[in-house]
Write a protein that holds these residues in place. Structure first.
Motif, mmCIF file in Angstrom:
data_model
loop_
_atom_site.group_PDB
_atom_site.id
_atom_site.type_symbol
_atom_site.label_atom_id
_atom_site.label_comp_id
_atom_site.label_asym_id
_atom_site.label_seq_id
_atom_site.Cartn_x
_atom_site.Cartn_y
_atom_site.Cartn_z
ATOM 1 N N UNK A 39 8.500 -2.835 10.464
ATOM 2 C CA UNK A 39 7.603 -3.922 9.776
ATOM 3 C C UNK A 39 7.849 -3.749 8.274
ATOM 4 N N UNK A 40 7.482 -5.010 7.720
ATOM 5 C CA UNK A 40 7.411 -5.164 6.206
ATOM 6 C C UNK A 40 6.453 -4.256 5.479
ATOM 7 N N UNK A 41 5.388 -4.137 6.188
ATOM 8 C CA UNK A 41 4.223 -3.452 5.610
ATOM 9 C C UNK A 41 3.318 -2.655 6.767
ATOM 10 N N UNK A 42 2.624 -1.859 6.462
ATOM 11 C CA UNK A 42 1.892 -1.027 7.605
ATOM 12 C C UNK A 42 0.817 -2.006 8.420
ATOM 13 N N UNK A 140 17.434 -6.921 8.252
ATOM 14 C CA UNK A 140 17.113 -7.116 6.626
ATOM 15 C C UNK A 140 15.765 -7.937 6.581
ATOM 16 N N UNK A 141 15.560 -8.832 7.577
ATOM 17 C CA UNK A 141 14.400 -9.580 7.682
ATOM 18 C C UNK A 141 13.089 -8.861 7.739
ATOM 19 N N UNK A 142 13.158 -7.706 8.099
ATOM 20 C CA UNK A 142 11.907 -6.689 8.515
ATOM 21 C C UNK A 142 11.578 -6.092 7.240
ATOM 22 N N UNK A 143 12.011 -6.422 6.149
ATOM 23 C CA UNK A 143 11.867 -5.867 4.814
ATOM 24 C C UNK A 143 11.188 -6.898 4.019
ATOM 25 N N UNK A 144 11.046 -8.162 4.540
ATOM 26 C CA UNK A 144 10.596 -9.432 3.990
ATOM 27 C C UNK A 144 9.340 -9.636 4.848
ATOM 28 N N UNK A 145 9.504 -10.535 5.771
ATOM 29 C CA UNK A 145 8.561 -11.347 6.476
ATOM 30 C C UNK A 145 8.504 -11.164 8.033
ATOM 31 N N UNK A 146 9.470 -10.461 8.712
ATOM 32 C CA UNK A 146 9.439 -10.249 10.220
ATOM 33 C C UNK A 146 9.396 -8.931 10.566
#
Length: 178
Positions: A39-42, A140-146
């Motif tokens: 996840x990009x955030x908790x 890498x999209x999981x560090x942004x919005x996926x």
């Protein structure tokens, strides 16, 4: 089932945390094992939805705080009472207990210092994170919005693809896990 199939995983990508939470509940409801979620955030409640055991980091934080408090008590006693007692403002220097109110800031600060610093070290060790470690992030999209859900394949690839598509996954990929 061959050795090649045992190392295959499905990566299902989601673009909304609420859809991800519903998907996790549906996948767990179908008795599939979710290896990991990136996840990009908790996401609040995700650990409970995945069925993960509660963390014991709070217990270690308490123990580290008690250690810091103990060091502070010993340090104030040793420096101000035992090693080099001084008459400061007419206060007696033969008893730690009578001087304790003056030591409260030191005790508080060392309690917080020990708890905070040792918790960071414990978290990094427990998470197997160390300097110069390469990221284990599969997309890498999981560090942004996926959000990415990783599920191992055990001869049920089509069933999982159908289930994940029904949960609202925006992209489903079958990959070999290294």
């Amino acid at each position: 089932m061959g050795a090649h199939e045992a190392s295959k995983v499905i990566h299902a990508l989601y673009n909304d945390d609420e859809i991800l939470m519903d998907a996790v509940k549906k996948v767990k409801g179908e008795h599939h094992h979710i290896e990991e979620i990136f996840c990009p955030f908790p996401v609040h409640g995700l650990d409970k939805a995945m069925g993960l055991a509660p963390t014991r980091l709070a217990i270690t934080a308490f123990m580290y705080g008690i250690t810091g408090l103990s060091v502070a008590i010993w340090l104030t006693w040793y420096t101000m009472i035992h090693d080099w007692p001084q008459d400061i403002g007419g206060k007696p220097n033969f008893s730690w207990a009578t001087n304790m109110p003056a030591f409260v800031p030191i005790m508080f600060e060392l309690t917080v210092f020990f708890a905070a610093h040792l918790m960071v070290i414990t978290f990094y060790m427990r998470s197997k994170i160390w300097p110069f470690k390469e990221a284990e992030n599969p997309d890498p999209r999981t560090t942004d919005d996926h959000f990415l859900m990783e599920i191992p394949v055990h001869g049920n690839e089509e069933e999982l693809k159908t289930l994940l598509a029904a949960t609202g996954a925006v992209e489903i990929n079958v990959v070999d896990k290294h």
